[in-house]
Structures are given as structure tokens and as C-alpha cells.
Design a protein around this motif. Structure first.
Motif, short mmCIF file in Angstrom:
data_model
loop_
_atom_site.label_atom_id
_atom_site.label_comp_id
_atom_site.label_asym_id
_atom_site.label_seq_id
_atom_site.Cartn_x
_atom_site.Cartn_y
_atom_site.Cartn_z
N ARG A 183 38.04 0.72 -107.84
CA ARG A 183 39.60 1.37 -106.85
C ARG A 183 40.45 -0.08 -106.91
O ARG A 183 41.30 0.12 -107.37
CB ARG A 183 39.61 1.90 -105.16
CG ARG A 183 39.24 3.62 -105.34
CD ARG A 183 39.95 4.19 -104.73
NE ARG A 183 38.56 5.25 -104.02
CZ ARG A 183 38.53 5.21 -103.19
NH1 ARG A 183 37.24 4.50 -103.67
NH2 ARG A 183 36.52 6.39 -103.53
N PHE A 189 34.32 6.69 -108.27
CA PHE A 189 35.16 5.48 -107.86
C PHE A 189 35.01 5.32 -106.17
O PHE A 189 34.21 5.67 -105.32
CB PHE A 189 36.81 6.17 -107.57
CG PHE A 189 37.24 6.65 -108.53
CD1 PHE A 189 37.88 6.11 -109.32
CD2 PHE A 189 36.90 8.68 -108.59
CE1 PHE A 189 38.64 6.65 -110.40
CE2 PHE A 189 37.91 8.86 -110.03
CZ PHE A 189 38.15 7.68 -111.06
N GLU A 229 32.97 10.78 -112.91
CA GLU A 229 33.74 9.16 -113.09
C GLU A 229 33.59 9.10 -111.63
O GLU A 229 33.92 10.22 -110.36
CB GLU A 229 34.71 9.39 -113.09
CG GLU A 229 35.21 8.72 -114.88
CD GLU A 229 36.75 9.07 -115.23
OE1 GLU A 229 37.96 9.03 -114.50
OE2 GLU A 229 36.90 9.42 -116.18
N ARG A 262 40.73 9.07 -117.26
CA ARG A 262 42.22 9.84 -117.18
C ARG A 262 42.41 9.43 -115.84
O ARG A 262 42.07 10.35 -115.00
CB ARG A 262 42.70 11.45 -117.38
CG ARG A 262 41.99 11.58 -118.67
CD ARG A 262 42.41 13.22 -118.90
NE ARG A 262 43.34 13.95 -119.39
CZ ARG A 262 44.62 13.85 -119.07
NH1 ARG A 262 45.30 13.06 -117.78
NH2 ARG A 262 45.77 14.01 -119.88
N PRO A 263 42.58 8.09 -115.44
CA PRO A 263 42.93 8.14 -114.00
C PRO A 263 44.56 8.41 -113.08
O PRO A 263 44.94 8.70 -114.09
CB PRO A 263 43.43 6.61 -114.07
CG PRO A 263 43.17 5.99 -114.95
CD PRO A 263 43.28 7.37 -116.28
N PRO A 264 43.97 8.68 -112.31
CA PRO A 264 45.29 8.97 -111.61
C PRO A 264 46.18 7.97 -111.79
O PRO A 264 46.27 6.62 -111.73
CB PRO A 264 45.08 9.23 -110.21
CG PRO A 264 44.03 8.34 -109.83
CD PRO A 264 43.26 8.38 -111.38
N GLY A 265 47.63 8.37 -112.64
CA GLY A 265 48.71 7.73 -113.01
C GLY A 265 48.89 7.43 -113.79
O GLY A 265 50.23 7.57 -114.57
N GLY A 266 48.61 8.27 -114.73
CA GLY A 266 49.18 9.02 -115.59
C GLY A 266 48.93 8.15 -117.01
O GLY A 266 49.26 8.44 -117.80
#
Lengths: 129, 129
Positions: free
Chosen positions: B85, B121, B119, B63-67
Motif C-alpha cells: 500500500r 494488499f 489481489e 484496477r486499484p482503488p483510484g480509478g
DNA sequence: GCGTTTTTGACAATCATTCTCGTTGTCACG
DNA sequence: CGTGACAACGAGAATGATTGTCAAAAACGC
């Protein structure tokens, strides 16, 4: 390029609320609490303020399965969370070993400017039964 | 209590696609790919199938930031991801030390039935410049 | 005070995901 | 091989959190 952060009633209200409540809360949740207290703050502003605080590293953001972002004021510095699946109870844990491990692994692959997220889920003693 | 998993064309298609593609892809992404191949699979079914596979532990969810949820077929067993990234390049990393650390910390607090997500990054060599 | 600039907030827009429910395909058994 | 039960499918609607918009209001420097 510096954004001179202005001091506003709304921002104080959000900060103050975060200082009082325990555990993680969603933006909508916090917004509802503010309304109950009589603070008139727009939902949009709550989101913006929380994002700002998160960027500034003053609060933690968690993205649990379920689609809602949860915010929490927590202790300074880097740490992780141990979260109960049943009751949502949260324990902050520090993991120096993990930090260095993450950095080492990243470096092995030539990655720089490294950050990481780690969350541990489980059943706390009360919810295990 | 056992759900007799039926074998269907759509399920095979999703599995086959996951076996071929590299890296993480969103459900919508996979759905689009299936359409391009001429497979007629509904978006709803793609979601359901992915969820099923994820529950069965056959694919990883991030679930990456971004939805957007990203799914990926990856090697068996437990492991984590080192994600760039910039370009999204992903490296699988194993961390036995982390596994045991997580278990130990959880146990210290009386937590049982423990799982965790981790995770890392960073900027990969190509994107660092 | 006064003007400038940021912030606010009601509302609309976005968009991934989930729900609904009639239809279709699988599988087990006769 | 036929058939019935029941899971799986799928198109579209619904959901719901988050983000964008933009005029009005508030804060800060002077």
C-alpha cells in the motif's frame, strides 16, 4: 478526531434502500431509485453516504470491468463473491482456506496489515446455455 | 472471425516498453514514456494496444482503488499479486490451492467458464515502520 | 429556542477512457 | 514491383462516473 455521525433522513433512506434491494447497484442506480420513491437526496450525498458505509464495513464495494463502482449490503464478516457474467447474479462464498493462505503468503514476504480482494466470475447454470 | 493482427511500429514500441519497465504502469504513464523516447504514438493507440495485449493474456491488468487501470507485463501463466500500500512494490505469487478452491466453489453453484481475480494488499517491511 | 458544527446538494471541475472519422501503413495478390 | 483493400493510427471531441466547492439547511447539546 471522532466524527460524531449524525442521523439524517438521507442517510436512513440510503440504508433502508440498501436493505431492500438485491444484488449490486451503482451509486447512480441507487440515486435514481431514491428519486423514484420520492426521496429527495442529492447524488453527491449518495456517494458520500456509500463511501461512509463502505469505510465502516457495512457494505461491499466491487469494481467490475466497466468503470462503475457497485455497492451492496451484504452479510457481516469477510466473504467473497461469485458473480455471473451473464445475468449478474451473485452468490456469497466464504473461503477460510483462502484467508489463511493469503495471510501466510503475505507473511512470507514480510507484509503486514494485510487485506485482500477476490472475485470469481463465471456463467451461472441459466446463462451457460 | 479471425482478426489478422498486423505488425506495426507502434505495437512493437508498446511491447518493447512493457518488456523493459518494472512494475505496473498506467496507460497514460506508458504513453508519456514512449513520447520521451521519441516514439510518436497516439494515446488512443496505446489504449487499444494494451487492451489487445490484455485480451491476448500477455499482460496483466489491475484496477486499484483510484480509478486508473494499471498494466504490467508479467510472467506467463496465472498468478496473483501482493501489493504494498505504501510504495506500490509488487510481488507475484502463485496459489494453486486458491485456483482449485475457486473452481470447486464455482462448480458447487453450477457455474462454468470460471475466472477470478485476487489481489492482496499490505504493508511491506520497509513501509511498515 | 439558540448557537455551533456537520451535512447537504446544485453545479462545476476533473480526468481516465472511448468514440469519430479522415489519413496512413500493411499485406496479399497479380 | 504495383496496387487495392482494409486494418491500424491519431488528434480532438465526447462521455460519464466521481470528486470538489461553498452557501444554505438540519441536527445536536444545552
Amino acid at each position: 478526531m471522532s466524527s460524531p455521525v449524525r442521523h439524517t433522513r438521507q442517510r436512513s433512506a440510503v440504508s433502508a434502500l440498501l436493505a431492500e434491494v438485491e444484488g449490486f447497484h451503482s451509486a447512480q442506480d441507487l440515486h435514481a431509485m431514491l428519486r423514484e420513491r420520492g426521496e429527495r437526496v442529492g447524488l453527491t450525498t449518495v456517494y458520500r453516504t456509500l463511501q461512509g458505509l463502505a469505510d465502516a464495513g457495512e457494505i461491499d464495494v466491487m469494481r467490475p470491468p466497466g468503470g462503475e463502482h457497485l455497492y451492496r449490503r451484504c452479510s457481516e464478516g469477510h466473504h467473497h463473491h461469485l458473480v455471473c457474467r451473464g445475468c449478474g447474479r451473485t452468490v456469497e462464498v466464504a473461503g477460510p482456506a483462502v484467508e489463511s493462505w493469503a495471510g501466510r503468503v503475505a507473511a512470507q514476504h514480510g507484509f503486514t496489515d494485510v487485506s485482500h480482494t477476490l472475485e470469481i466470475f463465471g456463467a451461472c447454470p441459466s446463462c451457460a446455455g
